[in-house]
Design a protein around this motif. Sequence first.
Motif, PDB file in Angstrom:
ATOM      1  N   PRO A 119      -6.636  -6.010  -1.068  1.00  0.00           N
ATOM      2  CA  PRO A 119      -5.579  -6.146  -2.082  1.00  0.00           C
ATOM      3  C   PRO A 119      -5.277  -4.844  -2.818  1.00  0.00           C
ATOM      4  CG  PRO A 119      -7.135  -7.970  -2.222  1.00  0.00           C
ATOM      5  CD  PRO A 119      -7.732  -6.986  -1.266  1.00  0.00           C
ATOM      6  N   GLU A 120      -6.262  -3.942  -2.902  1.00  0.00           N
ATOM      7  CA  GLU A 120      -6.034  -2.695  -3.637  1.00  0.00           C
ATOM      8  C   GLU A 120      -5.132  -1.727  -2.872  1.00  0.00           C
ATOM      9  OE1 GLU A 120      -9.929  -1.064  -4.195  1.00  0.00           O
ATOM     10  OE2 GLU A 120     -10.114  -0.377  -2.133  1.00  0.00           O
ATOM     11  N   THR A 121      -4.990  -1.921  -1.562  1.00  0.00           N
ATOM     12  CA  THR A 121      -4.148  -1.037  -0.756  1.00  0.00           C
ATOM     13  C   THR A 121      -2.695  -1.465  -0.883  1.00  0.00           C
ATOM     14  OG1 THR A 121      -5.921  -0.585   0.834  1.00  0.00           O
ATOM     15  CG2 THR A 121      -3.668  -0.215   1.579  1.00  0.00           C
ATOM     16  N   ARG A 122      -1.882  -0.570  -1.424  1.00  0.00           N
ATOM     17  CA  ARG A 122      -0.473  -0.881  -1.641  1.00  0.00           C
ATOM     18  C   ARG A 122       0.463  -0.029  -0.791  1.00  0.00           C
ATOM     19  NH1 ARG A 122      -0.400  -0.196  -7.920  1.00  0.00           N
ATOM     20  NH2 ARG A 122      -2.352   0.948  -7.515  1.00  0.00           N
ATOM     21  N   ILE A 123      -0.053   1.103  -0.327  1.00  0.00           N
ATOM     22  CA  ILE A 123       0.732   1.975   0.555  1.00  0.00           C
ATOM     23  C   ILE A 123      -0.161   2.409   1.713  1.00  0.00           C
ATOM     24  CG2 ILE A 123       1.896   4.213   0.777  1.00  0.00           C
ATOM     25  CD1 ILE A 123       2.646   4.020  -2.184  1.00  0.00           C
ATOM     26  N   VAL A 124       0.372   2.343   2.926  1.00  0.00           N
ATOM     27  CA  VAL A 124      -0.280   2.953   4.087  1.00  0.00           C
ATOM     28  C   VAL A 124       0.676   4.002   4.628  1.00  0.00           C
ATOM     29  CG1 VAL A 124      -1.267   2.625   6.376  1.00  0.00           C
ATOM     30  CG2 VAL A 124      -1.569   0.861   4.621  1.00  0.00           C
ATOM     31  N   ASP A 179       0.717 -10.093  -0.014  1.00  0.00           N
ATOM     32  CA  ASP A 179       1.967  -9.438   0.336  1.00  0.00           C
ATOM     33  C   ASP A 179       1.676  -8.253   1.249  1.00  0.00           C
ATOM     34  OD1 ASP A 179       3.485 -11.180  -1.197  1.00  0.00           O
ATOM     35  OD2 ASP A 179       3.320  -9.925  -2.994  1.00  0.00           O
ATOM     36  N   PRO A 180       2.656  -7.815   2.023  1.00  0.00           N
ATOM     37  CA  PRO A 180       2.431  -6.635   2.871  1.00  0.00           C
ATOM     38  C   PRO A 180       2.352  -5.368   2.044  1.00  0.00           C
ATOM     39  CG  PRO A 180       4.712  -7.339   3.006  1.00  0.00           C
ATOM     40  CD  PRO A 180       3.994  -8.389   2.206  1.00  0.00           C
ATOM     41  N   PHE A 181       1.696  -4.355   2.592  1.00  0.00           N
ATOM     42  CA  PHE A 181       1.729  -3.025   1.995  1.00  0.00           C
ATOM     43  C   PHE A 181       3.024  -2.331   2.419  1.00  0.00           C
ATOM     44  CE2 PHE A 181      -1.154  -2.921   5.773  1.00  0.00           C
ATOM     45  CZ  PHE A 181      -0.306  -2.267   6.660  1.00  0.00           C
ATOM     46  N   THR A 182       3.328  -1.229   1.764  1.00  0.00           N
ATOM     47  CA  THR A 182       4.429  -0.363   2.186  1.00  0.00           C
ATOM     48  C   THR A 182       3.917   0.567   3.270  1.00  0.00           C
ATOM     49  OG1 THR A 182       5.511  -0.424   0.028  1.00  0.00           O
ATOM     50  CG2 THR A 182       6.044   1.437   1.466  1.00  0.00           C
ATOM     51  N   ALA A 183       4.604   0.632   4.399  1.00  0.00           N
ATOM     52  CA  ALA A 183       4.262   1.571   5.471  1.00  0.00           C
ATOM     53  C   ALA A 183       5.180   2.780   5.345  1.00  0.00           C
ATOM     54  CB  ALA A 183       4.413   0.912   6.832  1.00  0.00           C
ATOM     55  N   LEU A 184       4.588   3.935   5.036  1.00  0.00           N
ATOM     56  CA  LEU A 184       5.346   5.133   4.666  1.00  0.00           C
ATOM     57  C   LEU A 184       5.157   6.215   5.720  1.00  0.00           C
ATOM     58  CD1 LEU A 184       7.054   6.389   2.305  1.00  0.00           C
ATOM     59  CD2 LEU A 184       4.892   7.295   1.430  1.00  0.00           C
ATOM     60  N   CYS A 185       6.116   6.357   6.605  1.00  0.00           N
ATOM     61  CA  CYS A 185       6.040   7.372   7.654  1.00  0.00           C
ATOM     62  C   CYS A 185       6.406   8.737   7.093  1.00  0.00           C
ATOM     63  CB  CYS A 185       6.987   7.007   8.798  1.00  0.00           C
ATOM     64  SG  CYS A 185       7.036   8.233  10.124  1.00  0.00           S
ATOM     65  N   CYS A 186       5.536   9.715   7.318  1.00  0.00           N
ATOM     66  CA  CYS A 186       5.789  11.088   6.863  1.00  0.00           C
ATOM     67  C   CYS A 186       5.835  12.057   8.042  1.00  0.00           C
ATOM     68  CB  CYS A 186       4.721  11.519   5.864  1.00  0.00           C
ATOM     69  SG  CYS A 186       4.653  10.520   4.369  1.00  0.00           S
ATOM     70  N   GLY A 219       8.330  -6.776   4.772  1.00  0.00           N
ATOM     71  CA  GLY A 219       7.778  -5.430   4.853  1.00  0.00           C
ATOM     72  C   GLY A 219       8.684  -4.376   4.239  1.00  0.00           C
ATOM     73  N   ALA A 220       8.085  -3.283   3.817  1.00  0.00           N
ATOM     74  CA  ALA A 220       8.825  -2.137   3.279  1.00  0.00           C
ATOM     75  C   ALA A 220       8.480  -0.914   4.123  1.00  0.00           C
ATOM     76  CB  ALA A 220       8.462  -1.893   1.818  1.00  0.00           C
ATOM     77  N   PHE A 221       9.515  -0.252   4.635  1.00  0.00           N
ATOM     78  CA  PHE A 221       9.345   0.901   5.512  1.00  0.00           C
ATOM     79  C   PHE A 221      10.303   2.002   5.068  1.00  0.00           C
ATOM     80  CE2 PHE A 221       8.038  -2.837   7.822  1.00  0.00           C
ATOM     81  CZ  PHE A 221       6.928  -2.438   8.578  1.00  0.00           C
ATOM     82  N   PRO A 222      10.025   2.664   3.943  1.00  0.00           N
ATOM     83  CA  PRO A 222      10.957   3.676   3.445  1.00  0.00           C
ATOM     84  C   PRO A 222      11.100   4.843   4.422  1.00  0.00           C
ATOM     85  CG  PRO A 222       9.261   3.134   1.813  1.00  0.00           C
ATOM     86  CD  PRO A 222       8.828   2.538   3.102  1.00  0.00           C
ATOM     87  N   GLU A 264      13.195   7.365   0.442  1.00  0.00           N
ATOM     88  CA  GLU A 264      13.990   6.181   0.139  1.00  0.00           C
ATOM     89  C   GLU A 264      13.170   5.299  -0.802  1.00  0.00           C
ATOM     90  OE1 GLU A 264      16.264   2.580   2.559  1.00  0.00           O
ATOM     91  OE2 GLU A 264      14.745   3.791   3.562  1.00  0.00           O
ATOM     92  N   ASP A 265      13.717   4.981  -1.941  1.00  0.00           N
ATOM     93  CA  ASP A 265      12.926   4.317  -2.988  1.00  0.00           C
ATOM     94  C   ASP A 265      12.870   2.806  -2.765  1.00  0.00           C
ATOM     95  OD1 ASP A 265      11.335   4.055  -5.169  1.00  0.00           O
ATOM     96  OD2 ASP A 265      12.845   4.620  -6.652  1.00  0.00           O
ATOM     97  N   VAL A 266      12.161   2.412  -1.696  1.00  0.00           N
ATOM     98  CA  VAL A 266      12.001   1.001  -1.350  1.00  0.00           C
ATOM     99  C   VAL A 266      10.515   0.756  -1.089  1.00  0.00           C
ATOM    100  CG1 VAL A 266      12.634  -0.860   0.224  1.00  0.00           C
ATOM    101  CG2 VAL A 266      14.290   0.949  -0.293  1.00  0.00           C
ATOM    102  N   PHE A 267       9.814   0.193  -2.090  1.00  0.00           N
ATOM    103  CA  PHE A 267       8.374  -0.012  -1.983  1.00  0.00           C
ATOM    104  C   PHE A 267       8.039  -1.470  -2.285  1.00  0.00           C
ATOM    105  CE2 PHE A 267       8.745   4.469  -2.200  1.00  0.00           C
ATOM    106  CZ  PHE A 267       7.612   5.007  -1.588  1.00  0.00           C
ATOM    107  N   ALA A 268       7.055  -1.991  -1.552  1.00  0.00           N
ATOM    108  CA  ALA A 268       6.703  -3.406  -1.685  1.00  0.00           C
ATOM    109  C   ALA A 268       5.850  -3.690  -2.912  1.00  0.00           C
ATOM    110  CB  ALA A 268       5.956  -3.875  -0.427  1.00  0.00           C
ATOM    111  N   ALA A 269       5.033  -2.726  -3.325  1.00  0.00           N
ATOM    112  CA  ALA A 269       4.078  -2.995  -4.418  1.00  0.00           C
ATOM    113  C   ALA A 269       3.837  -1.757  -5.267  1.00  0.00           C
ATOM    114  CB  ALA A 269       2.754  -3.498  -3.835  1.00  0.00           C
ATOM    115  N   GLY A 270       4.905  -1.072  -5.636  1.00  0.00           N
ATOM    116  CA  GLY A 270       4.788   0.090  -6.504  1.00  0.00           C
ATOM    117  C   GLY A 270       4.450   1.360  -5.747  1.00  0.00           C
TER     118      GLY A 270
END
Length: 489
Positions: A119-124, A179-186, A219-222, A264-270
């Motif tokens: 639950p503590e993981t909000r962004i991957v 809830d899903p985490f945000t998957a943030l491709c860099c 899901g959130a995939f900014p 892109e400012d689209v995040f699932a959990a902050g």
Amino acid sequence: MTRLSNATLGQIAAGVRRPAYDRAALRPGIVHLGLGAFARGHLAEYTEDALESRFGAWGITGASLQRPDQRDRLKPQDGLYTLLKLAPTGPELRVIGSVLDVLVAPESPAALVAKLASPETRIVSLTVTEKGYCHDPATGKLRADHPDIVHDLENPDAPRSAIGILVAGLRVRRAEGLDPFTALCCDNLPSNGHVLRGLVRDFAALTDDRLAAWIEANGAFPATMVDRIVPATTEADIAEVAKQTGLDDAAPVIGEPFRQWAIEDVFAAGRPDWHEVGAQMVTEVAPFEFMKLRMLNGAHSSLAYLGYLAGHETVAEASGDPVLARFLQGLWSEIIPTVPAPQGVVLADYAKALLARFQNPAIRHRTWQIAMDGSQKLPQRLLGTIRERLKAGAGIDHLALGVAAWMRYVTGMDEKGGAIDVRDPLAAEFKRRADVAGRNAEALSASLLGIEAIFGSDLPGEQRFTKPVTAHLAALFDKGAKATAASLG
């Protein structure tokens, strides 16, 4: 010499910036897949700045997907490492504290999946390079026949690909009512958030349609655009950091002062307050991403192949060569008409800034490093621009030389007869084709252009493309890289 760690941080030399928050109170909120030098010199520093601006539970747990090297370097240092920024005016040193732990996926895939499901993981977030997405770069689609994907479909609880790991974590979260985490491709992928969403959804659909639908709906995939030159760390860099800090650091990161991050400012959990420390939170990343991909990445790759063949070890040396600097100007003159300018950007000024960054003598970004994985990079960095120029009836002389230089490079032999260590998923295939063709430019060009995964089905039949590429390749064999570039004027 004493090793950098929590216990020794107070002994660091004066003038070296250190974390300005209570690191003992920091809790993890981000898992980063592929904790290489770029991630630690970019995302981790932005996060460090955000923690200093407004503290929160945004510590980073890194994950190495292949080897334990990074964990073995960072663990004895409690995750601390030095970021050495090399400006023409002199070095700037800073200890980064945002990385709390490093996991090694092959040692315990279950531990990594459990971390993603926590639950503590909000962004991957991810920096696994283009080839780490197990997709077809020409189409952006998942390669269901990729060995890692095949493995992960057969072993869903012990995944080894980034896509398989993401889906495994999301599967557990759904089962546990999270809830899903945000998957943030860099990574430098066109429309990287959109591509990642599609790959994750398609992989999930191969196992469970309901899971795929849940990911698609929730899901959130900014999309992101990242930019900073972070060359590979050398033994000399490690010695210099020790000299400057007074502490032994096995994992320093070297980078240029410049950095840019459009998100892109689209995040699932902050998210961390990255916007307060220089990141550009936007509704549309594509214009920034497109500009960088074509103008910076396209020029970087072309310069890497030509520069390496011309005997230049670094980007600074290559771009400082007057002949290759003129080539870059000509290349940008072909690229700029295909690039819509993002709001507030003058593309000619952006090109001037790029040249200044390339020529920074303090940054030793090796041409060989940039030349890696060309089969994955060419479709996005050069071939899209070429297709657009051809459609418009415009010239492609400089762009075609970039492709020809890649062809000459992947033969595996330099202009002095020395071996080139070609690092590419298709390196063995390139060698086989080069051995058959020899120094016959027409035969080699036709053979390499026949690799549909790189060039598609259209370009090999387009004489306005194949003719200049083959002519440049012949010149590279006959006259060498520098003379061929000089012939373009």
